[in-house]
Every structure is written in structure tokens, then in C-alpha cells.
Write a protein that holds these residues in place. Sequence first.
Motif, PDB file in Angstrom:
ATOM      1  N   CYS A  74       0.872  -1.184   0.000  1.00  0.00           N
ATOM      2  CA  CYS A  74       0.000   0.000   0.000  1.00  0.00           C
ATOM      3  C   CYS A  74       0.906   1.230   0.000  1.00  0.00           C
ATOM      4  N   SER A  75       0.911   1.984  -1.080  1.00  0.00           N
ATOM      5  CA  SER A  75       1.811   3.128  -1.211  1.00  0.00           C
ATOM      6  C   SER A  75       1.150   4.415  -0.742  1.00  0.00           C
ATOM      7  N   VAL A  76       1.933   5.261  -0.105  1.00  0.00           N
ATOM      8  CA  VAL A  76       1.460   6.614   0.242  1.00  0.00           C
ATOM      9  C   VAL A  76       1.601   7.487  -0.997  1.00  0.00           C
ATOM     10  N   THR A  77       0.551   8.224  -1.330  1.00  0.00           N
ATOM     11  CA  THR A  77       0.607   9.111  -2.507  1.00  0.00           C
ATOM     12  C   THR A  77       0.607  10.585  -2.112  1.00  0.00           C
ATOM     13  N   ALA A  78       0.141  10.900  -0.896  1.00  0.00           N
ATOM     14  CA  ALA A  78       0.160  12.301  -0.430  1.00  0.00           C
ATOM     15  C   ALA A  78      -0.016  12.337   1.080  1.00  0.00           C
ATOM     16  N   VAL A  79       0.588  13.336   1.714  1.00  0.00           N
ATOM     17  CA  VAL A  79       0.354  13.607   3.139  1.00  0.00           C
ATOM     18  C   VAL A  79      -0.330  14.966   3.201  1.00  0.00           C
ATOM     19  N   LEU A  80      -1.516  14.985   3.772  1.00  0.00           N
ATOM     20  CA  LEU A  80      -2.355  16.190   3.723  1.00  0.00           C
ATOM     21  C   LEU A  80      -2.224  16.995   5.013  1.00  0.00           C
ATOM     22  N   SER A  81      -2.456  18.295   4.897  1.00  0.00           N
ATOM     23  CA  SER A  81      -2.416  19.146   6.087  1.00  0.00           C
ATOM     24  C   SER A  81      -3.565  20.138   6.066  1.00  0.00           C
ATOM     25  N   LYS A  82      -3.910  20.603   7.261  1.00  0.00           N
ATOM     26  CA  LYS A  82      -4.920  21.645   7.403  1.00  0.00           C
ATOM     27  C   LYS A  82      -4.432  22.573   8.505  1.00  0.00           C
ATOM     28  N   ASP A  83      -4.410  23.868   8.232  1.00  0.00           N
ATOM     29  CA  ASP A  83      -3.891  24.861   9.191  1.00  0.00           C
ATOM     30  C   ASP A  83      -2.477  24.494   9.641  1.00  0.00           C
ATOM     31  N   ASP A  84      -1.633  24.094   8.664  1.00  0.00           N
ATOM     32  CA  ASP A  84      -0.226  23.746   8.919  1.00  0.00           C
ATOM     33  C   ASP A  84      -0.051  22.546   9.845  1.00  0.00           C
ATOM     34  N   LYS A  85      -1.098  21.707   9.954  1.00  0.00           N
ATOM     35  CA  LYS A  85      -1.018  20.496  10.776  1.00  0.00           C
ATOM     36  C   LYS A  85      -1.373  19.300   9.920  1.00  0.00           C
ATOM     37  N   VAL A  86      -0.752  18.156  10.225  1.00  0.00           N
ATOM     38  CA  VAL A  86      -1.094  16.917   9.516  1.00  0.00           C
ATOM     39  C   VAL A  86      -2.575  16.626   9.707  1.00  0.00           C
ATOM     40  N   GLU A 237       8.263  22.347   8.503  1.00  0.00           N
ATOM     41  CA  GLU A 237       7.225  22.805   7.564  1.00  0.00           C
ATOM     42  C   GLU A 237       5.807  22.517   8.043  1.00  0.00           C
ATOM     43  N   MET A 238       5.647  21.523   8.948  1.00  0.00           N
ATOM     44  CA  MET A 238       4.297  21.081   9.283  1.00  0.00           C
ATOM     45  C   MET A 238       4.256  20.534  10.709  1.00  0.00           C
ATOM     46  N   LEU A 239       3.255  20.943  11.469  1.00  0.00           N
ATOM     47  CA  LEU A 239       3.088  20.406  12.820  1.00  0.00           C
ATOM     48  C   LEU A 239       2.675  18.938  12.755  1.00  0.00           C
ATOM     49  N   ASN A 240       3.162  18.155  13.703  1.00  0.00           N
ATOM     50  CA  ASN A 240       2.793  16.734  13.854  1.00  0.00           C
ATOM     51  C   ASN A 240       3.324  15.841  12.738  1.00  0.00           C
ATOM     52  N   TYR A 241       4.222  16.364  11.903  1.00  0.00           N
ATOM     53  CA  TYR A 241       4.889  15.542  10.890  1.00  0.00           C
ATOM     54  C   TYR A 241       6.284  15.234  11.441  1.00  0.00           C
TER      55      TYR A 241
END
Length: 758
Positions: A74-86, A237-241
Motif C-alpha cells: 500500500c503506497s502513500v501518494t500524499a500527506v495532507l495538512s490543514k492549518d499547517d497540521k497533519v 514545515e508542518m506540525l505533527n509531521y
Amino acid sequence: MTVYRRMKSQSVSWSIDCDLVTPKKCHELFPMLNVEDVLGGLWIPGDGVGDPHLLCMSLMREATDKGVGVMEDCSVTAVLSKDDKVSGVETTNGAIECDYFINCAGFWARQVGQLARPQVKVPLLPCEHYYLHTKPIDNLDPMTPVIRDPDGYIYLRERDGCILAGGFEPIAKPVYEEEIENASQRCLPEDWDHFHVLLQELLQRVPGLNQAVLHKLCNGLEAFSPDCKWIVGEAPEMLNYHVAAGMKTVGISAAGGVAEATVDEIIDGYSKYDMHELGVNRFLGLHNNKRFLRDRVKEVPGVHYGLPYPFYEFETGRNLRLSPIYPTLRDNGAVFGQVMGYERPTWFETVENESEKPRPFKIAHTRTFGKPPWFDAVQREYWACRERVGLSDYSSFTKIDIQSQGREVVELLQYLCSNDVDVPVGSIIHTGMQNERGGYENDCSLARISENHYMMIAPTIQQTRCKVWLKRHLPSNGSVTLSDVTSMYTAICVMGPFTRSLLSELTDTDLSPSNFPFFTFKEIDVGLANGIRAMNLTHTGELGYVLYIPNEFALHVYNRLMTVGEKYGISHVGYYASRALRVEKFFAFWGQDLDTMTTPLECGRTWRVKFDKDIKFIGRDALLKQREDGIRRQYVQLLLTDHDHELDLWSWGGEPIYRDGNYCGQTTTTSYGFTFKKQVCLGFVEKRDKDGVTQKVDNDYVLSGHYEIDIAGIRYAAKVNLHSPNLPTKYPDKERDVYQATRKLHEPQQFLGRHYQP
């Protein structure tokens, strides 16, 4: 053997049981070894081996039994964020909502970082990594130790009755990892020509391998970061990443600690260890440049087994960030070190007037654990700063402008800083930015440019890190703006007793102490240039100024300083000389002495903490509690009294400190003190009971002991200082001498000038 003696001596700090052994003992431990040319070895009886594949499978089984979902193929194709958070991940099997994402994708970690929105920079690249398997060898003891031979770049071990052997060649082969799309493609075609250098060393060290039957040569992939250290922690670049990658073949031994630190960060918001050396926020964008990585990682695997000489410098990925005065400094004999991609002069060679120009670029190398080859050059520069005028390039310092329309910037900085930053315009304040535990997230100087505008000067290695810390605390309404102006200004420091006379000839500004006192800022003209931010401090404790010059004026100002400075005996000065000045005056370095676990109370800087400010700063409660309970370790300066700097090995940091014969801490930053004419070590002293538990430490305890520092197995007596010493000088100056890095609590000080706020 010097490295091994140093490791044996330092093993007490890490509670690692190890022994120096003779060639005969090496042969007894591994009878197949050729020890004819061996001088000795370091044996770690508690070392062991594990099978990474079986270990992973058993951990996965434990996890699934506890309800953890595992999805294979199962490949990851994108990691999404909202308000600079995962906020979630998209995969080939559909989307998953999540609050945290941990990128531990090995050599694919950089590509996985690029799947995030916004992209997360994980600067690593895989290299080919070779190891061979033999067929079973008769009578091979399964408890045979793992053998590492750094001189030959090789290692070998027993595995299922066979020998597994590989190494880290000095020039590695980077791999185009985009072409490797799944696990089945991880093993690349073998390249015997490339493996030849390691094979020769293996046959030399274990001649019996000539008779062994080869089973196969594996060419796997192993990812390396630009500085040969792991990459862990929360991405800027991103919180919780979070990232856990670049383990450089020791992933199995790193796994427990990296997992614990990552879990602590997720659950508690911080790790119980200081992780700044491994943090993903130690890098800049340039480190993630594919061409830079491809250039650098050819060299990195060799460092893994290379001799860890002091002040190691890479040969690749150089001449990247250059100040406008770089070519002139190079032609005047500069020998360069690299920090955050910046070429910074470390010392200056003597140059004949007729010598070729442009001079070739030279990289600073120490390559000894004793008196270094640059000693005489640094000594010349040191005395220029103490008795004449020294000129140093400080351009690599992190420089950040913080401003707002109203008082929001003052309120923000009062919350972030433990010192009081609400000082008159034109003042400079030295302050820590503490975390909730009272430790140093940053140690910086703030110049108040105008009512609602500050310029922050922070250590070079803080450029990404301190920006992230500031950004994560900015008001959400956008009232405070942050500008990284590091690359806009060339910083030239002039230091020494005659700097005021020199600068007075180049500016119309009155530089007298009554008009421009110590630890203040003015915007001045120098020569024909304007808009120069002049700070009356040097970060070394010497008199002088740091001039933050708009880049287009830098060469002009530099030329004027050198021309007028000739009659004052002006000399170029590198980083090593300013470092020696700082260590002698007991100035702490962030990243060596100060870190996320060290508090101002532990290092004699309580007077820089203003507990009674109107705004409660981050870490105040932790520091108040520590003030009440007492500290468990104390920052000290130690002068070696029976050490011969010409003949003995030097202290380079990390050496154990003994008090009355008992281990009590280790050194952090060290240097030779040219005024003391002694080796100077900074470090922390603890008080431990018979069970090894730390107890409350006070000044009486520290001052009443007899101290020794263990350098590679030899203990040298040392005199302890708790406060900045007053160094004898030909040119005494009240203004300079009043500034001290550490002070006795509540000691009255006659501050000079209304602005003086160190």
C-alpha cells in the motif's frame, strides 16, 4: 589507538563496559584475525547482534496483537495538512484521516517528504552498500565478536555459521532512488570493481577468507544525511509531521532510542534527551538540493568509519554560501570551515605580497588529537584582538527582523524571552528563549531598532530552528511579522583596544562611551556607505563593534577598515581565535554548553532571568521550581594545571571530569587559553550519591573539590572557576571588564551608560 583510548576514557559517561586489548587478546577473541600489523583493539563484551528482519516481524506481530493496523503493498501518494497540521494521508488503497505522520521510509524518506503539502525537506540520499556472505565455515563460534576495522573501512561478523562482511568505502556510489519503486528492486546488481577496495582489506585482515566459499555479494541501499547523523524530530514545515530516517546502517541499534524520543515528542511535546544535533530542523533548503546531496554523499559513508578528528570538515558541497568579502579573505590567507553551508574563515595563513591571486580555496583540517597545526596562526590572531585590532567575518550569524505596528512584538518577545526585552530603543539585550522545562531553545542578542522593531542575532546553526520556534508562537492575527535577513547583511566584527579610534576615523557619529555605550546599537555611516547597523559588542568579551552592512556596501566598508586600520596593526581573525577568546572568558556556546536540557540557573545566568516581568515567560514555572529545589549540576570552567600543550593530547570536549577521584561530569567546549597559557575546559559538574543519583549542588561543594580531567586515560589536575575571570591586559578598560558571562547572584554592578543591559 588514540581514538580507542579516548573512547575507553569517555565510556564512563555512557556506562559502557569496554576494555583496551592487546593484539594477542584480539586474536584469542577472533582466531581468524591477522594481527601482525595490529597495535591493539577496543573490546565491548556487552555488544550483540540481532536479525533486523525477524525483529521487525516480531514487533509487527506485537503491534497487531494490540490492535495496530498494518497495511502491506500500500503506497502513500500524499500527506495532507490543514492549518499547517497533519490531517491525513492518501494511499493507493484510499485515504486515512490522522493527527500525526511519521516518515521512517528509509532511503525513500526524501521522496515521501516531497509528497507532503507543503513539501517536507528530508535531506538524505542512498548509496550502494556492499556486504558478502560466505558458505558455512567449520567450527565458527556463534559468539564470535563483531569485528570493525576502521583503518580498512571494513566490518565482519558471524551469521548462521557463515561470515557476513562489508564496509564503508572512502568514495561511495550514490544511487538514483527514483528508479527503485518497490522492495523487490532494493538489491542492485553487484559491482566487484567497486567492492575491490574493501575485499582487499578483508583478505588482509582475515586471510582465511581466501579459502571460504562465497555464497553471494549483496549490493543493498543505505541512506545517509549530509553530515552523517540521523534525522529525527518534528519537521519545520508542518506540525505533527515527524521524521525518523538516515540511520546509516545502524537502524537496529538506533531503533529503541529513536522510537522513544519520537513517542515522547508526540505525547509530551518534547523528548527527555537533547536532540538538537539530530533534529531535522538543523538543515536549510540547500541541504535538500539533489545535486548537493549527490556530491556530498559520495564522501559521507567513509566518515562513518573515519577517524573522528576535532573540527571535521567535508571536502564536497563547498563554496555554496559566500559573503561578499569572501574572495578578499581567501586571497588574504583564509582557511575555511563550513557551517550551515556558509564558508567561514577558521584561521589565516601568512601570505606573501607577491603570492598568486586568486589564491586556491583551502579547507581547514586539524587531523590530530594533540597540538593542532593552526596553533601559531590562531595565537597571532588572538593577540591582535587583545592588543591591537582584529577583523572577523560574522556574516554566517542568524539575523532575523521581528516587528509589528503596535506593541505586539514587545509582548511576544516578553513571553518568549526570559530576560526583560522592554528596554530603551537602541539597547541590546542578551537573552535565552526557554522551553517549558527551562532549557535553552535559543540563546540570542536582541537589538531594539525602534519602538516596535527588534533585530535578533542568533547562532549560525539556529537559522531554521529559531525561526520555527518563533513562527509557532506568532499571534494568529498576523500582527507580528518575521523576516530572515541573514543573507541581506554582511557582518564584520572589529575587536581590540583600538577599535574606537579606528572607527572614529570612518564615521561622523560620536563613539564616546557617553554617546554610544557598551551593549547598544546605532545606525551609522562608515566611509561613504550608509545604513550600517553598528552594535557595540563583539560576542568575545573584547572591546569592539559588529557592523551589519547591507551587502552592496560590504566590500567598500571592508576596504576602508583595512586601509585605515593599517596604522593600528589590524589583522584578519578566524573563528578559532574568537572561540579561544570566548572559552577563556567563560562564554557559553549554544549547541555545546547550552541546549534544550540546560537552564540559566545551572550555568550562572540567573541574573539574566527576570522572574518579575509583567508577562509570564515560557519556562518561568520550571525555573522558579528549580530555584526553590536547587540545581543538580553546575557549569564550571576548568584550567589544566599539569598539562603540557606541546606534548600531551588535548581536551577536545566530551572528556570525563573527576572530583576527589569520583566521576562527576564531562567537558563540553574546550580551547587553549593564550593568556592563561593553559588548556581551558568548560563543562558541568554533578554531585552523585553512592547509588549514582544526582543531588543538590551548591558553590561550596563545587569549590571544595580537587578536580581532574581524563584525556585518553591520563588524568590531569585542574583548577575550577565558577565565574568569569578577569584576564590581565596591557590595555585595561572599565567598559569591557564590567561585562561578565557569569555572575554571583545579586552582585551589585555599576552599569555603564543608561542603556547598559547585558
